[in-house]
Motif scaffolding. Structure first.
Motif, PDB file in Angstrom:
ATOM      1  N   ASN A  25       0.826  -1.212   0.000  1.00  0.00           N
ATOM      2  CA  ASN A  25       0.000   0.000   0.000  1.00  0.00           C
ATOM      3  C   ASN A  25       0.861   1.262   0.000  1.00  0.00           C
ATOM      4  OD1 ASN A  25      -2.263  -1.637   0.058  1.00  0.00           O
ATOM      5  ND2 ASN A  25      -2.550  -1.459   2.272  1.00  0.00           N
ATOM      6  N   GLU A  26       1.763   1.350  -0.982  1.00  0.00           N
ATOM      7  CA  GLU A  26       2.697   2.477  -1.070  1.00  0.00           C
ATOM      8  C   GLU A  26       2.445   3.315  -2.331  1.00  0.00           C
ATOM      9  OE1 GLU A  26       4.578   3.188   1.313  1.00  0.00           O
ATOM     10  OE2 GLU A  26       5.124   1.357   2.394  1.00  0.00           O
ATOM     11  N   GLU A  27       1.205   3.391  -2.793  1.00  0.00           N
ATOM     12  CA  GLU A  27       0.925   4.109  -4.042  1.00  0.00           C
ATOM     13  C   GLU A  27       1.309   5.586  -3.957  1.00  0.00           C
ATOM     14  OE1 GLU A  27      -3.124   4.610  -5.182  1.00  0.00           O
ATOM     15  OE2 GLU A  27      -3.868   4.755  -3.121  1.00  0.00           O
ATOM     16  N   VAL A  30       5.692   5.348  -3.939  1.00  0.00           N
ATOM     17  CA  VAL A  30       6.554   4.397  -4.631  1.00  0.00           C
ATOM     18  C   VAL A  30       7.196   4.996  -5.884  1.00  0.00           C
ATOM     19  CG1 VAL A  30       4.663   3.352  -5.972  1.00  0.00           C
ATOM     20  CG2 VAL A  30       6.716   2.020  -5.462  1.00  0.00           C
ATOM     21  N   ASP A  54       5.571  -6.683  -4.237  1.00  0.00           N
ATOM     22  CA  ASP A  54       4.278  -6.236  -3.711  1.00  0.00           C
ATOM     23  C   ASP A  54       3.665  -7.332  -2.857  1.00  0.00           C
ATOM     24  OD1 ASP A  54       1.939  -4.194  -3.923  1.00  0.00           O
ATOM     25  OD2 ASP A  54       1.042  -6.155  -4.325  1.00  0.00           O
ATOM     26  N   SER A  57      -0.802  -5.665  -1.900  1.00  0.00           N
ATOM     27  CA  SER A  57      -1.337  -4.314  -1.669  1.00  0.00           C
ATOM     28  C   SER A  57      -2.812  -4.228  -2.073  1.00  0.00           C
ATOM     29  CB  SER A  57      -0.535  -3.285  -2.453  1.00  0.00           C
ATOM     30  OG  SER A  57       0.786  -3.189  -1.982  1.00  0.00           O
ATOM     31  N   ASP A  59      -4.210  -1.124  -2.562  1.00  0.00           N
ATOM     32  CA  ASP A  59      -4.386   0.136  -3.268  1.00  0.00           C
ATOM     33  C   ASP A  59      -3.868  -0.011  -4.705  1.00  0.00           C
ATOM     34  OD1 ASP A  59      -1.689  -0.003  -2.918  1.00  0.00           O
ATOM     35  OD2 ASP A  59      -1.485   1.871  -1.805  1.00  0.00           O
ATOM     36  N   LYS A  60      -3.429   1.081  -5.299  1.00  0.00           N
ATOM     37  CA  LYS A  60      -3.001   1.069  -6.700  1.00  0.00           C
ATOM     38  C   LYS A  60      -1.484   1.026  -6.838  1.00  0.00           C
ATOM     39  CE  LYS A  60      -7.105   3.606  -8.233  1.00  0.00           C
ATOM     40  NZ  LYS A  60      -7.604   4.830  -8.935  1.00  0.00           N
ATOM     41  N   THR A  61      -0.814   0.411  -5.895  1.00  0.00           N
ATOM     42  CA  THR A  61       0.644   0.349  -5.948  1.00  0.00           C
ATOM     43  C   THR A  61       1.136  -0.295  -7.243  1.00  0.00           C
ATOM     44  OG1 THR A  61       0.833   0.256  -3.537  1.00  0.00           O
ATOM     45  CG2 THR A  61       2.696  -0.557  -4.809  1.00  0.00           C
ATOM     46  N   GLN A  63      -0.379  -0.639 -10.156  1.00  0.00           N
ATOM     47  CA  GLN A  63      -0.661   0.201 -11.317  1.00  0.00           C
ATOM     48  C   GLN A  63       0.351   1.339 -11.430  1.00  0.00           C
ATOM     49  OE1 GLN A  63      -2.753  -1.179  -9.235  1.00  0.00           O
ATOM     50  NE2 GLN A  63      -4.884  -1.180  -9.949  1.00  0.00           N
ATOM     51  N   VAL A  64       0.702   1.945 -10.301  1.00  0.00           N
ATOM     52  CA  VAL A  64       1.681   3.031 -10.314  1.00  0.00           C
ATOM     53  C   VAL A  64       3.044   2.514 -10.772  1.00  0.00           C
ATOM     54  CG1 VAL A  64       2.932   4.680  -8.867  1.00  0.00           C
ATOM     55  CG2 VAL A  64       0.475   4.368  -8.539  1.00  0.00           C
TER      56      VAL A  64
END
Length: 322
Positions: A25-27, A30, A54, A57, A59-61, A63-64
């Motif tokens: 969860n580092e979107e 990162v 990962d 996660s 969130d969107k980590t 995807q980022v």
């Protein structure tokens, strides 16, 4: 590699460096972290890879990470669920190919500026270079107290030399990484494994930075569970100590029985005390439950190991064929 070869490789910027970064969860940070890490690595070597692991996660980590440019040299591992940081580190170590592996967190608390110092110490002949926190004043007093107590217990009841206030922020030579890959256990305490393998090691002090975003997922209960894993993984003293406690209680009971017989012969029988009986039963019952609980901790870990399940499952593996 010999120190002279390491020095030459460092000077010519030909050292193959694998950076292992567990993310959860580092979107929010990162992308900035990877870009800063890339800049630092490019100044140190021509050959590097950034392995982002990962750990499930929400969130969107991912995807980022996928939107980062190819120049970042990202290798992405996505675990199928949250297996925990120790397993995420294991996955990264099992997939790195560098002559050195550097482990650091993605929240900017591990200063990237220390990496040149790590590599210089490696070039001087050290196989493991680990960061040591200079101060824990930013932490709660209770947390600092339990941390000191944990390291004291580990020094007293284990045979490994676990450095105080050293975490996962470290550099590992390839032979250390290969040694760590040989450990099959699934319930892992990585700080203990780093100390167990040995090799020439040196500490580098650093100041922990503020988190760039979010908050730590390591609460009191998770830290307590990790501490119990460390103790159970590297010491059998908690099992053995109950034998001595049982002997001590039996010896006290024997002495007390002699006292009761002597008093009865000299002064006659006395009315038994109900409160004394209740206290004795509760005390012995508590001792038995505690000892069974400690035994259960070890049996549970045996149960986990004998099932021989995979340490982790990969859902995503990208960038390793490039």
């Amino acid at each position: 590699m010999r120190p002279a070869e390491r020095q030459l490789a460092l000077q010519q910027k030909t050292v193959r460096v694998s950076c292992i970064v567990p993310v959860y969860n580092e979107e929010a940070v990162v992308a900035a972290f990877v870009q800063k890490l890339q800049q630092q690595l490019q100044a140190l070597t021509q050959h590097f890879e950034i392995i982002l692991v990962d750990d499930g996660s929400q969130d969107k980590t991912i995807q980022v990470v996928r939107q980062l440019p190819p120049s970042c040299r990202i290798r992405l591992l996505g675990l199928s669920r949250n297996f925990g940081k120790e397993i995420a580190l294991t996955a990264g170590l099992e997939h790195c190919n560098g002559e050195v592996a550097i482990i650091l967190d993605a929240d900017f608390q591990h200063p990237i500026e220390v990496l040149p110092v790590f590599l210089q110490q490696w070039a001087e002949g050290y196989d493991m270079v680990y960061g040591v926190r200079q101060s824990r004043e930013s932490e709660a007093r209770l947390k600092r107290y339990f941390a000191r107590m944990f390291y004291w217990i580990m020094r007293k009841i284990t045979s490994i030399d676990l450095p105080s206030h050293a975490g996962d922020f470290r550099l590992l030579d390839k032979q250390v990484v290969d040694a760590l890959k040989q450990f099959p256990e699934r319930t892992r305490f990585m700080k203990g494994l780093y100390a167990f393998v040995g090799y020439q090691s040196v500490s580098v002090p650093f100041d922990v930075q503020e988190r760039a975003a979010g908050k730590s997922s390591w609460g009191f209960m998770k830290l307590t569970e990790l501490a119990m894993t460390g103790i159970a993984s590297f010491s059998d003293v908690p099992l053995r100590v109950w034998g001595w406690i049982g002997f001590a209680i039996s010896f006290i009971a024997f002495i007390y029985a002699i006292y009761i017989v002597t008093v009865t012969l000299l002064f006659g029988a006395d009315m038994p005390g109900f409160p004394t009986l209740v206290v004795a039963i509760m005390f012995l019952g508590g001792i038995q439950l505690l000892s069974i609980g400690i035994l259960g901790e070890y049996i549970a870990r045996i149960f986990t190991e004998v099932k021989q399940r995979p340490k982790y499952l990969l859902q995503i593996k990208e960038g390793f064929d490039a």
